[in-house]
Each structure stands twice: as structure tokens, then as C-alpha cells.
Design a protein around this motif. Structure first.
Motif, PDB file in Angstrom:
ATOM      1  N   VAL A  20       0.852  -1.197   0.000  1.00 38.07           N
ATOM      2  CA  VAL A  20       0.000   0.000   0.000  1.00 38.07           C
ATOM      3  C   VAL A  20       0.889   1.250   0.000  1.00 38.07           C
ATOM      4  N   GLU A  21       1.946   1.209   0.832  1.00 41.42           N
ATOM      5  CA  GLU A  21       2.876   2.350   0.895  1.00 41.42           C
ATOM      6  C   GLU A  21       3.478   2.599  -0.479  1.00 41.42           C
ATOM      7  N   GLU A  22       3.984   1.525  -1.072  1.00 40.93           N
ATOM      8  CA  GLU A  22       4.659   1.627  -2.369  1.00 40.93           C
ATOM      9  C   GLU A  22       3.702   2.162  -3.429  1.00 40.93           C
ATOM     10  N   LYS A  23       2.479   1.602  -3.437  1.00 44.18           N
ATOM     11  CA  LYS A  23       1.505   2.020  -4.451  1.00 44.18           C
ATOM     12  C   LYS A  23       1.087   3.461  -4.245  1.00 44.18           C
ATOM     13  N   GLN A  24       0.898   3.832  -2.983  1.00 48.49           N
ATOM     14  CA  GLN A  24       0.476   5.213  -2.722  1.00 48.49           C
ATOM     15  C   GLN A  24       1.555   6.183  -3.178  1.00 48.49           C
ATOM     16  N   GLU A  25       2.822   5.808  -2.957  1.00 44.32           N
ATOM     17  CA  GLU A  25       3.910   6.666  -3.410  1.00 44.32           C
ATOM     18  C   GLU A  25       3.901   6.760  -4.927  1.00 44.32           C
ATOM     19  N   LYS A  69      -3.035  18.857  -3.399  1.00 48.99           N
ATOM     20  CA  LYS A  69      -4.288  18.111  -3.396  1.00 48.99           C
ATOM     21  C   LYS A  69      -4.074  16.732  -4.012  1.00 48.99           C
ATOM     22  N   LYS A  70      -3.349  16.711  -5.112  1.00 50.65           N
ATOM     23  CA  LYS A  70      -3.141  15.436  -5.808  1.00 50.65           C
ATOM     24  C   LYS A  70      -2.313  14.476  -4.962  1.00 50.65           C
ATOM     25  N   ILE A  75      -5.507   7.550  -3.688  1.00 48.15           N
ATOM     26  CA  ILE A  75      -6.539   6.537  -3.514  1.00 48.15           C
ATOM     27  C   ILE A  75      -6.035   5.174  -4.002  1.00 48.15           C
ATOM     28  N   ILE A  76      -6.142   4.181  -3.123  1.00 45.91           N
ATOM     29  CA  ILE A  76      -5.644   2.853  -3.462  1.00 45.91           C
ATOM     30  C   ILE A  76      -6.707   2.087  -4.262  1.00 45.91           C
ATOM     31  N   SER A 117      -7.607   6.679   1.098  1.00 43.59           N
ATOM     32  CA  SER A 117      -6.288   7.285   1.109  1.00 43.59           C
ATOM     33  C   SER A 117      -5.852   7.276   2.570  1.00 43.59           C
ATOM     34  N   ILE A 118      -4.831   6.497   2.845  1.00 43.33           N
ATOM     35  CA  ILE A 118      -4.453   6.309   4.255  1.00 43.33           C
ATOM     36  C   ILE A 118      -3.064   6.887   4.497  1.00 43.33           C
TER      37      ILE A 118
END
Ligand code: GDP
Length: 352
Positions: A20-25, A69-70, A75-76, A117-118
Motif C-alpha cells: 500500500v505504501e509503495e503504491k500510494q507513493e 491536493k493530488k 486513492i488505493i 487514502s491512508i
């Protein structure tokens, strides 16, 4: 206890959190790039002709605000975590968690992550809390306090029939419960209603001798319902509080056995039917619980050999299958080796 499941959950949490961390980045970078690529190359006309210095700042401010904002809009998506969630599902199944239970846990987790979005530092907790809630929900079955239930009954004795396959730990569990009742100043007798095995009668007698608890028996092959009947009569005559009845558990699914068990309970108006299941049988726990529950009916479960059962998942599978509470866990071969089943404690230790 249940170290394997604990390890698998830990690995799953780490993997999912990392992903999740990797994808959010990744998403954040993509979004930033997207915004930058959309940003006007040249200042807009009005800025060119503007003589107000602060006005020149405007487009920059707008761009920064957009970027900000972006970046927070990370959003995962389902496909981002599909593979790690699948790995967790497989790991749960490897830990003896029944397929439908593993699916439920993973679907709950997906719902708690997808579209959200965490904050980075909260991801692990979100994953852990989701697993905790799902597991507790599976275990959230009205609990049953044996001692309270016994005390509630006005007319003595309270009769308990123990069901389960041979070798599941029935007679050992009966002895452990007998010991527990004694410690609570509740008197009991054992009914040796597994009259199919001479060894079973002897074994119960041995436990009775060790614990100074009377064993009511008849000869090998006698009608088990009659043995329980005799035990209840003995208890009534001697003001004994509880009758704990052992029963047969031939290992093949046998209609006669189920009929015999039903008869014992019907004739003697059994107060509580406890199914004793050997946790080491893993996925078979589900079939066993279904079999006994549909044929004879069960009020509660006792899961034995939890001390030597590392995988852990059988607990969830069994509870989910028949939606009946687990009263105790058998945690060894000694009479004191029995633990009250406490879902919160188990979940805490699994996700510690
Ligand atoms: P029954 O045929 O169902 O009456 O089973 P028994 O009570 O004879 O138990 C079968 C074996 O499992 C015995 O060797 C017991 O000592 C052992 N056993 C029963 N409960 C437990 C437990 O909670 N932990 C461990 N390690 N062994 C157990």
C-alpha cells in the motif's frame, strides 16, 4: 500457541502495508507528474501584461495547491493490492482457515483499503484493525459459562454429554472438566457410556480414581443411553450436581453411532451437548463439526491439543461452521491443562 497462523498474519500485514505504501507513493508521483504535465508552459496572457508583481505568483500558487491536493489524493485501487491480498488468503488457508472464512477476512480487508487514502504511518494499523475485527466477528458467538449454566439449573443433576471421535481427547477432557468442577465445589460423576471399547471404560475409571470421582459403568456392549440414565439416577440419589457422560466415537461416519448418540440425549434430556474436537485434525475439524451438529446437535465445542497445534486456523473454521461457542481449549495432557476460551485474548496474541 498457534504460532504458524501468527507468523502468516504478521507476514501478510507486512506485505500488504509495504505494498500500500509503495503504491500510494507511485500514485502520488503519477499524480504530480500529471499535474506538472498539465501546467501551462507559458504564463497566461493576463500575467504577461500584468504590472502587479503579486499577480505573477498566482499561477505558481495554483499549481502548488493542485499538487498538494493530488499528493493527498492517493486513492488505493483494488488491482494495486490484489496480489498481496491473494497471498494472505493462501497463507490463511495454509493455516487451516476454511476457504470461505479466509475469503471473508480478505474481502473485509479489501473493503477497508480500496478507495481509501491512508496516511503512511496509519497503514499498518488499518490492516491490523481490519484483520482483528474480521476474526472477532467470526468468533462473536454468544459465549457460554459452564459453571454459571450448571448453577442456573434448579433441579439436580445437570447432565453433559461429550461427543467426538475416538482419540479426540474426550475422556481426558471429561477428567479435566471434572477436576475444574471439583475446584468450584461442584460435585460430579462420570458416566462410562462408551461401552463399545473396554479400554474406554478402563480409561475413564483411571481418571475417576485419580480424581476421586465416581464412575458409573455397565458391562461392555451395554446400552449407552441406559448407562447415562443410571448415572443420572445415581446423581439424584446422592445429591450430585453434575453428570459428565463419555460416549463412543468410532472413527468412520456411522449412522448407528449417530442414532445411538441421539438416543442418549433424547432419553436423558441432556442439558448440554459438547463436541470435543482435536485441533490437529486441521481442516477435518469443519467436517466433524458439521457431521455431529447436523446429526445430534451441539451446544458448544472444546478444542483439544491446542498446545501442540501450531496452525491455529481450525478454531476459526470450527466456530464459523456451526456458530457455536468454544468453551475451552485443551492445552496439555494434565488435568489442569484446560483454558477458558477468550476470543479477545486469542486475537490480541495472534496480532501482537
Ligand atoms: P478419547 O478417545 O476421545 O477419549 O481421547 P483421549 O482422552 O484418550 O485422548 C487421546 C490422547 O490425546 C491421549 O494421549 C491424551 O493424553 C491426549 N490429549 C487429550 N487432550 C489433549 C490436549 O489438550 N493436549 C495434548 N497435548 N494431548 C491431549
Amino acid at each position: 500457541m498457534f504460532g504458524f497462523l501468527k507468523k502468516k498474519l504478521k507476514e501478510g500485514i507486512e506485505k500488504i502495508t509495504g505494498k500500500v505504501e509503495e503504491k500510494q507513493e507511485e500514485i502520488a508521483i503519477q499524480k504530480v507528474e500529471e499535474v506538472i504535465s498539465q501546467a501551462p508552459e507559458e504564463p497566461e496572457e493576463e500575467e504577461i501584461f500584468s504590472i502587479q508583481p503579486e499577480k505573477e505568483e498566482k499561477p505558481k500558487k495554483g499549481l502548488l495547491a493542485k499538487l498538494k491536493k493530488k499528493i493527498t489524493e492517493k486513492i488505493i485501487k483494488e488491482e494495486d493490492i490484489k496480489d498481496v491480498i491473494w497471498d494472505l488468503q493462501v497463507a490463511l488457508i495454509e493455516s487451516d482457515v476454511a476457504v470461505e472464512v479466509a475469503e471473508k477476512i480478505c474481502n473485509d480487508l479489501k473493503k477497508n483499503l480500496v478507495g481509501k487514502s491512508i496516511k503512511k504511518k496509519e497503514i499498518e494499523n488499518v490492516v491490523k484493525d481490519s484483520l482483528k475485527d474480521s476474526i472477532l466477528e467470526i468468533m462473536k458467538i454468544d459465549s457460554l459459562d459452564l459453571i454459571e449454566k450448571i448453577k442456573e439449573k434448579k433441579e439436580k443433576p445437570f447432565s453433559v454429554v461429550f461427543l467426538g471421535f475416538n482419540g479426540s481427547g474426550k475422556s481426558t477432557t471429561i477428567a479435566k472438566i471434572g477436576n475444574l468442577l471439583k475446584q468450584n465445589n461442584i460435585s460430579c460423576v462420570f458416566a462410562a457410556a462408551d461401552s463399545w471399547r473396554a479400554a474406554a471404560i478402563e480409561q475413564l475409571e483411571e481418571h475417576g480414581e485419580n480424581l476421586k470421582i465416581k464412575v458409573i459403568k455397565q458391562k461392555y456392549g451395554a446400552d449407552p443411553a441406559a448407562i447415562v440414565w443410571d448415572s443420572i439416577a445415581y446423581a439424584k440419589a446422592h445429591n450430585i450436581d453434575v453428570v459428565l457422560a463419555d460416549t463412543a466415537g468410532r472413527s468412520h461416519a456411522n449412522v448407528n453411532l449417530m442414532d445411538e448418540l441421539k438416543k442418549i440425549c433424547r432419553v436423558n434430556k441432556t442439558d448440554l451437548k459438547i463436541l470435543v474436537v482435536d485441533a490437529l485434525t486441521g481442516n477435518d475439524v469443519v467436517d466433524q463439526t458439521k457431521l455431529f451438529d447436523s446429526a445430534v446437535g451441539t451446544d458448544a465445542l472444546i478444542l483439544t491439543k491446542a498446545d501442540v497445534y501450531d496452525k491455529g486456523g481450525a478454531i476459526l473454521s470450527a466456530m464459523h461452521t456451526i456458530k457455536k461457542p468454544i468453551l475451552f481449549l485443551g492445552t496439555g495432557q494434565n488435568y489442569k491443562d484446560i483454558e477458558q476460551f477468550e476470543p479477545e485474548k486469542i486475537v490480541q496474541s495472534l496480532l501482537a
